[in-house]
Design a protein around this motif. Structure first.
Motif, PDB file in Angstrom:
ATOM      1  N   ARG A 181       1.207   9.714   9.504  1.00  0.00           N
ATOM      2  CA  ARG A 181       1.795   9.137   8.484  1.00  0.00           C
ATOM      3  C   ARG A 181       0.947   8.251   7.484  1.00  0.00           C
ATOM      4  N   ILE A 182      -0.366   7.868   7.955  1.00  0.00           N
ATOM      5  CA  ILE A 182      -1.022   7.047   7.186  1.00  0.00           C
ATOM      6  C   ILE A 182      -1.687   7.697   5.950  1.00  0.00           C
ATOM      7  N   PRO A 183      -2.144   8.858   5.849  1.00  0.00           N
ATOM      8  CA  PRO A 183      -2.347   9.655   4.382  1.00  0.00           C
ATOM      9  C   PRO A 183      -1.274   9.697   3.585  1.00  0.00           C
ATOM     10  N   TRP A 184      -0.113   9.940   4.142  1.00  0.00           N
ATOM     11  CA  TRP A 184       1.027  10.003   3.213  1.00  0.00           C
ATOM     12  C   TRP A 184       1.691   8.746   2.702  1.00  0.00           C
ATOM     13  N   LEU A 185       1.491   7.783   3.563  1.00  0.00           N
ATOM     14  CA  LEU A 185       1.845   6.217   2.985  1.00  0.00           C
ATOM     15  C   LEU A 185       0.575   5.903   1.947  1.00  0.00           C
ATOM     16  N   CYS A 186      -0.485   6.173   2.309  1.00  0.00           N
ATOM     17  CA  CYS A 186      -1.375   5.795   0.966  1.00  0.00           C
ATOM     18  C   CYS A 186      -1.147   6.707  -0.062  1.00  0.00           C
ATOM     19  N   ASN A 187      -0.857   7.715  -0.178  1.00  0.00           N
ATOM     20  CA  ASN A 187      -0.506   8.545  -1.189  1.00  0.00           C
ATOM     21  C   ASN A 187       0.634   8.036  -1.932  1.00  0.00           C
ATOM     22  N   LEU A 188       1.878   7.471  -1.310  1.00  0.00           N
ATOM     23  CA  LEU A 188       3.071   6.858  -1.671  1.00  0.00           C
ATOM     24  C   LEU A 188       2.389   5.466  -2.074  1.00  0.00           C
ATOM     25  N   HIS A 189       1.721   4.804  -1.835  1.00  0.00           N
ATOM     26  CA  HIS A 189       1.109   3.567  -2.327  1.00  0.00           C
ATOM     27  C   HIS A 189       0.424   3.981  -3.627  1.00  0.00           C
ATOM     28  N   ASP A 190      -0.466   4.784  -3.743  1.00  0.00           N
ATOM     29  CA  ASP A 190      -1.038   5.456  -5.144  1.00  0.00           C
ATOM     30  C   ASP A 190      -0.108   5.469  -5.916  1.00  0.00           C
ATOM     31  N   ILE A 191       1.012   6.037  -5.713  1.00  0.00           N
ATOM     32  CA  ILE A 191       2.244   6.664  -6.728  1.00  0.00           C
ATOM     33  C   ILE A 191       2.974   5.195  -7.223  1.00  0.00           C
ATOM     34  N   LEU A 192       3.247   4.220  -6.287  1.00  0.00           N
ATOM     35  CA  LEU A 192       3.657   3.058  -6.500  1.00  0.00           C
ATOM     36  C   LEU A 192       2.811   2.280  -7.403  1.00  0.00           C
ATOM     37  N   GLN A 193       1.646   2.251  -7.000  1.00  0.00           N
ATOM     38  CA  GLN A 193       0.512   1.157  -8.030  1.00  0.00           C
ATOM     39  C   GLN A 193       0.291   1.822  -9.352  1.00  0.00           C
ATOM     40  N   ARG A 194       0.486   3.195  -9.278  1.00  0.00           N
ATOM     41  CA  ARG A 194       0.428   3.772 -10.987  1.00  0.00           C
ATOM     42  C   ARG A 194       1.606   3.293 -11.717  1.00  0.00           C
ATOM     43  N   ASP A 195       2.703   3.533 -11.022  1.00  0.00           N
ATOM     44  CA  ASP A 195       4.033   3.134 -11.847  1.00  0.00           C
ATOM     45  C   ASP A 195       4.030   1.925 -12.358  1.00  0.00           C
ATOM     46  N   VAL A 196       3.899   1.056 -11.318  1.00  0.00           N
ATOM     47  CA  VAL A 196       3.909  -0.737 -11.419  1.00  0.00           C
ATOM     48  C   VAL A 196       2.751  -0.917 -12.367  1.00  0.00           C
ATOM     49  N   ALA A 197       1.523  -0.354 -12.524  1.00  0.00           N
ATOM     50  CA  ALA A 197       0.568  -0.672 -13.330  1.00  0.00           C
ATOM     51  C   ALA A 197       0.822  -0.222 -14.750  1.00  0.00           C
ATOM     52  N   SER A 198       1.770   0.499 -14.918  1.00  0.00           N
ATOM     53  CA  SER A 198       2.482   0.948 -16.231  1.00  0.00           C
ATOM     54  C   SER A 198       3.666   0.168 -16.704  1.00  0.00           C
ATOM     55  N   GLY A 199       4.077  -0.520 -15.751  1.00  0.00           N
ATOM     56  CA  GLY A 199       5.223  -1.367 -16.255  1.00  0.00           C
ATOM     57  C   GLY A 199       6.463  -0.923 -15.740  1.00  0.00           C
ATOM     58  N   GLN A 200       6.340   0.148 -14.897  1.00  0.00           N
ATOM     59  CA  GLN A 200       7.527   0.984 -14.377  1.00  0.00           C
ATOM     60  C   GLN A 200       8.086   0.246 -13.010  1.00  0.00           C
ATOM     61  N   HIS A 201       9.348   0.093 -12.973  1.00  0.00           N
ATOM     62  CA  HIS A 201      10.009  -0.449 -11.702  1.00  0.00           C
ATOM     63  C   HIS A 201      10.328   0.868 -10.834  1.00  0.00           C
ATOM     64  N   VAL A 202      10.349   0.656  -9.605  1.00  0.00           N
ATOM     65  CA  VAL A 202      10.559   1.810  -8.581  1.00  0.00           C
ATOM     66  C   VAL A 202      11.475   1.500  -7.489  1.00  0.00           C
ATOM     67  N   VAL A 203      12.281   2.394  -7.243  1.00  0.00           N
ATOM     68  CA  VAL A 203      12.938   2.535  -5.936  1.00  0.00           C
ATOM     69  C   VAL A 203      12.189   3.532  -5.307  1.00  0.00           C
TER      70      VAL A 203
END
Length: 192
Positions: free
Chosen positions: A58-80
């Motif tokens: 699970r951990i590499p999968w969760l890290c990948n998801l974190h990176d996706i969230l962080q990228r979107d949040v950094a660009s001002g995008q809100h995410v579900v």
């Protein structure tokens, strides 16, 4: 409490995460991700054989998801994000990335000042019997119903100081969405 920029819809398999997440994203105009779409093939095969995932899966999968969230949040995008996120440590990885993982993840991007992922956790809860019945009716998913008990065994429900709400899956879809929307209003000064 700072306004959340990510809504995490969590719970065991069959609790309705994808359905609720899709409806919320549409209602809010936020981007939607289903974490199941990001499982590596090895994880899908393991679950398909009736074997529960462990932290190393699970951990590499969760890290990948974190990176996706962080990228979107950094660009001002809100995410579900619809994601089981069964343990507090898993939710910490979604917020903080590899630095909170007991096992190190590969870096997927360049080092830069991280944007904070501010999470509101929506925990969809239900009895084993209710959720098991839902799984038995579900078609075409790689997660077999016989793994449900392992998910309940792994589950660490959110608790303070996590920013969360708990909602029973016994409620209607419209009731669940209304509860989440009301909670969002209480959590933030302005949403849009």
């Amino acid at each position: 409490m700072a306004a959340p920029n990510v809504l995490l819809v969590m719970g065991v398999s069959g609790s309705g995460k994808s359905t609720i997440g899709t409806l919320l994203a549409s209602e809010l105009g936020w981007k939607f991700y289903d974490a199941d779409d990001y499982h590596p093939e090895e994880n899908r095969m393991k679950m398909g054989k009736g074997m529960p995932l462990n932290d190393q899966d699970r951990i590499p999968w969760l890290c990948n998801l974190h990176d996706i969230l962080q990228r979107d949040v950094a660009s001002g995008q809100h995410v579900v994000l619809a994601c089981s996120a069964l343990k507090k440590g898993y939710r910490d990885i979604l917020i903080h990335g590899k630095n909170s993982a007991p096992l190190k993840c590969d870096e997927l991007g360049k080092e830069e000042k991280p944007t904070e992922v501010k999470l509101l956790v929506v925990h969809l809860t239900g009895s084993f019997e209710v959720i098991s019945g839902r799984l038995l009716r579900r078609q075409g998913h790689f997660m077999p119903p016989k793994l449900l008990q392992s998910q309940f065994d792994t589950l660490e429900p959110p608790s303070a100081p996590e920013n969360f709400i708990q909602i029973s899956v016994d409620k209607s879809l419209s009731e669940i969405i209304a509860i989440i929307m009301e909670s969002l209003k209480r959590n933030e000064n302005h949403l849009y």
